[in-house]
Design a protein around this motif. Structure first.
Motif, PDB file in Angstrom:
ATOM      1  N   ALA A 155       0.834  -1.200   0.000  1.00 32.92           N
ATOM      2  CA  ALA A 155       0.000   0.000   0.000  1.00 32.92           C
ATOM      3  C   ALA A 155       0.868   1.249   0.000  1.00 32.92           C
ATOM      4  N   THR A 156       1.980   1.222   0.712  1.00 30.96           N
ATOM      5  CA  THR A 156       2.891   2.368   0.745  1.00 30.96           C
ATOM      6  C   THR A 156       3.537   2.582  -0.616  1.00 30.96           C
ATOM      7  N   ASP A 157       3.956   1.514  -1.290  1.00 27.97           N
ATOM      8  CA  ASP A 157       4.547   1.623  -2.623  1.00 27.97           C
ATOM      9  C   ASP A 157       3.536   2.170  -3.635  1.00 27.97           C
ATOM     10  N   ALA A 158       2.297   1.706  -3.550  1.00 26.51           N
ATOM     11  CA  ALA A 158       1.258   2.172  -4.474  1.00 26.51           C
ATOM     12  C   ALA A 158       0.956   3.643  -4.259  1.00 26.51           C
ATOM     13  N   SER A 159       0.908   4.087  -3.004  1.00 27.95           N
ATOM     14  CA  SER A 159       0.624   5.504  -2.750  1.00 27.95           C
ATOM     15  C   SER A 159       1.800   6.388  -3.155  1.00 27.95           C
ATOM     16  N   ALA A 160       3.031   5.895  -3.017  1.00 31.07           N
ATOM     17  CA  ALA A 160       4.199   6.676  -3.435  1.00 31.07           C
ATOM     18  C   ALA A 160       4.217   6.830  -4.952  1.00 31.07           C
ATOM     19  N   GLU A 161       3.845   5.787  -5.665  1.00 31.23           N
ATOM     20  CA  GLU A 161       3.800   5.858  -7.121  1.00 31.23           C
ATOM     21  C   GLU A 161       2.709   6.822  -7.586  1.00 31.23           C
ATOM     22  N   ALA A 162       1.568   6.792  -6.901  1.00 29.56           N
ATOM     23  CA  ALA A 162       0.474   7.707  -7.257  1.00 29.56           C
ATOM     24  C   ALA A 162       0.855   9.142  -6.939  1.00 29.56           C
ATOM     25  N   ALA A 163       1.613   9.368  -5.861  1.00 33.14           N
ATOM     26  CA  ALA A 163       2.006  10.723  -5.488  1.00 33.14           C
ATOM     27  C   ALA A 163       3.027  11.292  -6.452  1.00 33.14           C
ATOM     28  N   GLY A 164       3.828  10.407  -7.084  1.00 34.84           N
ATOM     29  CA  GLY A 164       4.830  10.865  -8.052  1.00 34.84           C
ATOM     30  C   GLY A 164       4.182  11.498  -9.260  1.00 34.84           C
ATOM     31  N   GLY A 165       3.038  11.040  -9.614  1.00 36.38           N
ATOM     32  CA  GLY A 165       2.249  11.637 -10.682  1.00 36.38           C
ATOM     33  C   GLY A 165       2.723  11.280 -12.073  1.00 36.38           C
ATOM     34  N   PHE A 166       2.271  12.058 -12.985  1.00 39.17           N
ATOM     35  CA  PHE A 166       2.482  11.827 -14.404  1.00 39.17           C
ATOM     36  C   PHE A 166       3.944  12.002 -14.806  1.00 39.17           C
ATOM     37  N   MET A 167       4.598  13.044 -14.296  1.00 41.44           N
ATOM     38  CA  MET A 167       5.968  13.341 -14.708  1.00 41.44           C
ATOM     39  C   MET A 167       6.949  12.255 -14.309  1.00 41.44           C
ATOM     40  N   SER A 168       6.769  11.661 -13.145  1.00 35.00           N
ATOM     41  CA  SER A 168       7.713  10.632 -12.726  1.00 35.00           C
ATOM     42  C   SER A 168       7.591   9.388 -13.598  1.00 35.00           C
ATOM     43  N   SER A 169       6.430   9.133 -14.149  1.00 36.57           N
ATOM     44  CA  SER A 169       6.261   7.965 -15.004  1.00 36.57           C
ATOM     45  C   SER A 169       6.848   8.206 -16.396  1.00 36.57           C
ATOM     46  N   LEU A 170       6.964   9.465 -16.828  1.00 41.14           N
ATOM     47  CA  LEU A 170       7.521   9.765 -18.144  1.00 41.14           C
ATOM     48  C   LEU A 170       9.041   9.700 -18.150  1.00 41.14           C
ATOM     49  N   GLY A 171       9.649  10.114 -17.082  1.00 43.59           N
ATOM     50  CA  GLY A 171      11.099  10.075 -17.007  1.00 43.59           C
ATOM     51  C   GLY A 171      11.751  11.191 -17.796  1.00 43.59           C
ATOM     52  N   TRP A 219      12.740  11.260 -20.950  1.00 41.14           N
ATOM     53  CA  TRP A 219      12.222  11.475 -22.296  1.00 41.14           C
ATOM     54  C   TRP A 219      10.972  12.349 -22.284  1.00 41.14           C
ATOM     55  N   GLY A 220      10.157  12.161 -21.303  1.00 42.35           N
ATOM     56  CA  GLY A 220       8.969  13.004 -21.184  1.00 42.35           C
ATOM     57  C   GLY A 220       9.334  14.457 -20.932  1.00 42.35           C
ATOM     58  N   THR A 221      10.344  14.659 -20.105  1.00 40.46           N
ATOM     59  CA  THR A 221      10.812  16.025 -19.833  1.00 40.46           C
ATOM     60  C   THR A 221      11.364  16.658 -21.100  1.00 40.46           C
ATOM     61  N   LEU A 222      12.132  15.895 -21.860  1.00 40.59           N
ATOM     62  CA  LEU A 222      12.675  16.422 -23.116  1.00 40.59           C
ATOM     63  C   LEU A 222      11.571  16.736 -24.119  1.00 40.59           C
ATOM     64  N   ILE A 223      10.534  15.938 -24.129  1.00 34.00           N
ATOM     65  CA  ILE A 223       9.396  16.214 -25.027  1.00 34.00           C
ATOM     66  C   ILE A 223       8.721  17.522 -24.631  1.00 34.00           C
ATOM     67  N   TYR A 224       8.541  17.726 -23.318  1.00 30.33           N
ATOM     68  CA  TYR A 224       7.937  18.982 -22.869  1.00 30.33           C
ATOM     69  C   TYR A 224       8.809  20.176 -23.225  1.00 30.33           C
ATOM     70  N   ILE A 225      10.108  20.057 -23.090  1.00 30.63           N
ATOM     71  CA  ILE A 225      11.015  21.146 -23.435  1.00 30.63           C
ATOM     72  C   ILE A 225      10.948  21.436 -24.930  1.00 30.63           C
ATOM     73  N   ALA A 226      10.907  20.385 -25.752  1.00 30.05           N
ATOM     74  CA  ALA A 226      10.817  20.567 -27.203  1.00 30.05           C
ATOM     75  C   ALA A 226       9.497  21.232 -27.594  1.00 30.05           C
ATOM     76  N   LEU A 227       8.403  20.814 -26.978  1.00 25.45           N
ATOM     77  CA  LEU A 227       7.106  21.428 -27.281  1.00 25.45           C
ATOM     78  C   LEU A 227       7.082  22.893 -26.867  1.00 25.45           C
ATOM     79  N   PHE A 228       7.653  23.194 -25.726  1.00 24.18           N
ATOM     80  CA  PHE A 228       7.713  24.587 -25.273  1.00 24.18           C
ATOM     81  C   PHE A 228       8.583  25.429 -26.208  1.00 24.18           C
TER      82      PHE A 228
END
Length: 111
Positions: free
Chosen positions: A7-23, A25-34
């Motif tokens: 339960a603690t692992d699941a709540s930590a993953e949910a708290a990390g949100g969308f950005m932590s799941s992208l890693g 590459w996701g950050t680089l995509i956001y920078i490129a779009l901006f």
């Protein structure tokens, strides 16, 4: 005990949100779009306006009626590389040299 850890692992993953799941590459995509957004909203229109101003400056001829950036109406009586001499009003002695970039609009003289 395992149930509590899961339960603690699941709540930590949910708290990390969308950005932590992208890693990274996701950050680089956001920078490129901006960056693309900045280019299309700010840089491209400024370059377009600069080309329009340069084309207008290149088409200036003696005798053209002009409006300056200050709102004065006049007629071009002489042109050099960077400057123009503009005659204002009906008084033929009111001639003012100014930069070509100070001309806002041109109305071509009828020949």
């Amino acid at each position: 005990m395992n149930l509590l850890l899961e339960a603690t692992d699941a709540s930590a993953e949910a708290a990390g949100g969308f950005m932590s799941s992208l890693g990274i590459w996701g950050t680089l995509i956001y920078i490129a779009l901006f960056g693309a957004l900045i280019y299309f909203v700010m840089v491209r229109p400024a370059k377009k306006e600069q080309k329009k101003q340069q084309a207008m400056e290149a088409s200036m001829e003696i005798g053209d009626s002009v409006v300056t950036t200050g709102g004065f109406y006049g007629v071009i009586i002489d042109i050099s590389d960077e400057d123009v001499i503009v005659e204002f009003g009906s008084n033929k002695n009111c001639r003012i040299p100014m930069k070509k970039s100070a001309i806002a609009q041109i109305e071509k003289a009828d020949k």
